[in-house]
Design an enzyme around this catalytic site. Structure first.
Site, short mmCIF file in Angstrom:
data_model
loop_
_atom_site.label_atom_id
_atom_site.label_comp_id
_atom_site.label_asym_id
_atom_site.label_seq_id
_atom_site.Cartn_x
_atom_site.Cartn_y
_atom_site.Cartn_z
N ARG A 1 0.84 -1.19 0.00
CA ARG A 1 0.00 0.00 0.00
C ARG A 1 0.88 1.25 0.00
O ARG A 1 1.96 1.26 0.61
CB ARG A 1 -0.89 0.05 1.25
CG ARG A 1 -2.15 -0.73 1.13
CD ARG A 1 -3.11 -0.11 0.11
NE ARG A 1 -4.34 -0.87 -0.04
CZ ARG A 1 -4.52 -1.84 -0.95
NH1 ARG A 1 -3.57 -2.17 -1.79
NH2 ARG A 1 -5.68 -2.46 -1.03
N HIS B 1 -0.96 0.85 -9.60
CA HIS B 1 -1.71 -0.14 -8.79
C HIS B 1 -2.18 -1.28 -9.71
O HIS B 1 -3.37 -1.60 -9.77
CB HIS B 1 -2.90 0.50 -8.07
CG HIS B 1 -3.38 -0.30 -6.91
ND1 HIS B 1 -3.79 0.26 -5.72
CD2 HIS B 1 -3.53 -1.65 -6.73
CE1 HIS B 1 -4.18 -0.70 -4.88
NE2 HIS B 1 -4.03 -1.88 -5.48
P1 NDP Z 1 -2.51 -11.15 4.54
O1 NDP Z 1 -3.40 -10.58 5.58
O2 NDP Z 1 -2.69 -12.55 4.13
O3 NDP Z 1 -0.98 -10.98 5.00
C1 NDP Z 1 -0.54 -9.83 5.62
C2 NDP Z 1 0.86 -10.10 6.17
O4 NDP Z 1 1.35 -8.87 6.73
C3 NDP Z 1 0.86 -11.14 7.29
O5 NDP Z 1 1.99 -11.94 7.19
C4 NDP Z 1 0.94 -10.27 8.55
O6 NDP Z 1 1.58 -10.89 9.66
C5 NDP Z 1 1.81 -9.15 8.04
N1 NDP Z 1 1.66 -7.97 8.91
C6 NDP Z 1 0.56 -7.24 9.18
N2 NDP Z 1 0.83 -6.26 10.06
C7 NDP Z 1 2.14 -6.38 10.37
C8 NDP Z 1 3.01 -5.69 11.25
N3 NDP Z 1 2.60 -4.67 11.99
N4 NDP Z 1 4.30 -6.09 11.33
C9 NDP Z 1 4.74 -7.14 10.59
N5 NDP Z 1 3.96 -7.85 9.74
C10 NDP Z 1 2.67 -7.47 9.64
O7 NDP Z 1 -2.62 -10.16 3.28
P2 NDP Z 1 -2.34 -10.50 1.74
O8 NDP Z 1 -1.06 -11.20 1.64
O9 NDP Z 1 -3.54 -11.12 1.12
O10 NDP Z 1 -2.24 -9.02 1.14
C11 NDP Z 1 -1.27 -8.13 1.63
C12 NDP Z 1 -1.53 -6.73 1.10
O11 NDP Z 1 -1.20 -6.64 -0.28
C13 NDP Z 1 -2.98 -6.25 1.12
O12 NDP Z 1 -3.36 -5.81 2.41
C14 NDP Z 1 -2.97 -5.13 0.12
O13 NDP Z 1 -2.66 -3.90 0.77
C15 NDP Z 1 -1.84 -5.51 -0.83
N6 NDP Z 1 -2.32 -5.84 -2.18
C16 NDP Z 1 -1.88 -5.10 -3.24
C17 NDP Z 1 -2.27 -5.40 -4.52
C18 NDP Z 1 -1.75 -4.64 -5.69
O14 NDP Z 1 -2.24 -4.84 -6.80
N7 NDP Z 1 -0.77 -3.78 -5.51
C19 NDP Z 1 -3.18 -6.53 -4.79
C20 NDP Z 1 -3.57 -7.26 -3.61
C21 NDP Z 1 -3.14 -6.91 -2.36
P3 NDP Z 1 0.95 -12.20 10.35
O15 NDP Z 1 1.17 -13.32 9.36
O16 NDP Z 1 1.77 -12.36 11.57
O17 NDP Z 1 -0.50 -11.90 10.60
C1 OXD Z 2 -5.66 -4.66 -3.47
C2 OXD Z 2 -6.20 -5.48 -4.53
O1 OXD Z 2 -5.91 -4.93 -2.31
O2 OXD Z 2 -6.13 -5.02 -5.70
O3 OXD Z 2 -4.91 -3.74 -3.80
O4 OXD Z 2 -6.68 -6.57 -4.28
#
Ligand code: NDP
Ligand code: OXD
Length: 321
Positions: A234, A282
């Site tokens: 993000r 994005h």
């Molecule tokens: P998940 O919820 O599956 O994974 C999030 C990960 O981040 C987990 O490993 C979590 O830790 C870790 N995390 C969260 N907070 C912290 C913290 N404070 N310190 C350290 N680690 C942390 O999410 P996804 O993998 O499905 O997606 C991740 C992000 O990717 C989405 O939230 C979105 O913002 C972004 N995204 C971007 C896209 C794009 O096109 N650019 C498309 C899709 C998603 P833990 O395992 O310990 O809970």
């Molecule tokens: C996001 C998505 O979370 O595209 O950015 O799924």
């Protein structure tokens, strides 16, 4: 599970996207679902809202709402809107999103390690000049966020031959790579990392984490003479001015940025024309209408058969993701 027509009405609220296309896919195989499209939601209760960046307050105005389906993985846009009703928010977790994210991160990592931009610039000048490059195994990629996407990306990068480590909020006993956790594990993680991949959600804890102080803790003795940042999580994770400064003083050898805060990226941002920056709009992992709508319909069928406990991938509002 066989998916029949949904009992409840579905509203599509994604005004920045092609809502008609989402509505078509959410109508179901027989077209039997009652699907309404924002802002013409008609009369009567709306049980399900399928949303991406709904206008602030739009969900609060819906009568009879039971479940919110987020047409993407990140839910910060919903949790940052104080008017979002206190109902289950189901986020998208499908192999298609992970596959696309794996492609994006592999492309960016190799773009930098294989000097693709340098050769591109040389081609434009008609210049035939070879530069030595280091193989993938010479680089450690550190993935911040070892969740649904981070785990998949890790596998893709390992298959290419990169050394991979990861960092998450909680310990991971079942990981295929060395994992670090929490603030206590951050320094050790950064100190090994040549290519930093951010796949974190935007939360109160992660906002602004990609800043100058953090970049200075990355390993900079690798083959590129500086670290590489790839942010597909993000925009709110990163401090744009710190990235520009770090690119200028070689703390960062390069950056690939897919996300910004706000989006679109300001036309006046120096990142657009920075020689060491790769900017995408994005676009790392597009939400597919067909795949994500099918997932929503599956979840609605499960919910109508088994209630809230049958829903998968419900957001934990306390954690913020
Ligand atoms: P998940 O919820 O599956 O994974 C999030 C990960 O981040 C987990 O490993 C979590 O830790 C870790 N995390 C969260 N907070 C912290 C913290 N404070 N310190 C350290 N680690 C942390 O999410 P996804 O993998 O499905 O997606 C991740 C992000 O990717 C989405 O939230 C979105 O913002 C972004 N995204 C971007 C896209 C794009 O096109 N650019 C498309 C899709 C998603 P833990 O395992 O310990 O809970
Ligand atoms: C996001 C998505 O979370 O595209 O950015 O799924």
């Amino acid at each position: 599970m066989t998916i029949g027509p949904a009992r409840g009405t579905i509203a599509v609220i994604a005004p920045n996207w092609n809502q008609a296309m989402w509505a078509e896919n959410l109508a179901g195989p027989e077209g039997g679902n009652d699907v309404r499209v924002w802002p013409d939601l008609g009369q009567g209760p709306i049980a399900y809202a399928a949303v991406w960046m709904p206008p602030p307050g739009a969900l609060a105005g819906l009568d009879g709402l039971e479940v919110i389906f987020n047409l993407g993985a990140g839910v910060d846009h919903l949790l940052n809107d104080r008017t979002t009703p206190d109902l289950p928010i189901v986020r998208s977790v499908v192999p298609d999103l992970a596959q696309r994210m794996g492609e994006y991160v592999a492309l960016q990592a190799l773009t930098h390690t294989r000097l693709a931009r340098l050769y591109d610039a040389q081609q434009r000048r008609g210049e035939w000049r070879h530069h030595p490059h280091a193989p993938a195994g010479a680089f450690t990629v550190g993935i911040m966020g070892y969740g649904e996407l981070g785990r998949h990306v890790s596998g893709v990068l390992e298959a290419i031959g990169f050394d991979v480590v990861a960092w998450s909020r909680t310990e991971k006993a079942d990981a295929s790579v060395t994992c670090y956790a929490g603030s206590g594990g951050l320094d050790a993680f950064l100190g090994r990392t040549d290519i930093l991949v951010a796949l974190l959600p935007s939360t109160a804890e992660t906002r602004g984490i990609l800043n100058r102080d953090l970049f200075a803790r990355l390993r900079r003795s690798g083959p590129l003479g500086g670290a590489v940042l790839i942010n597909a999580g993000r925009g709110a994770l990163q401090v744009d001015a710190d990235i520009v400064a770090a690119l200028d003083d070689n703390t960062l050898a390069a950056a690939s940025l897919d996300v910004f805060d706000p989006e679109p990226l300001d036309p006046a941002s120096p990142l657009w024309s920075h020689k060491k920056a790769v900017i995408t709009p994005h676009a790392a992992a597009d939400s597919s209408h067909e795949v994500l709508a099918a997932d929503v319909l599956q979840q609605i069928a499960a919910y109508e058969a088994g209630g809230r406990s049958a829903l998968a991938h419900v957001v934990d509002r306390g954690r913020g993701y």
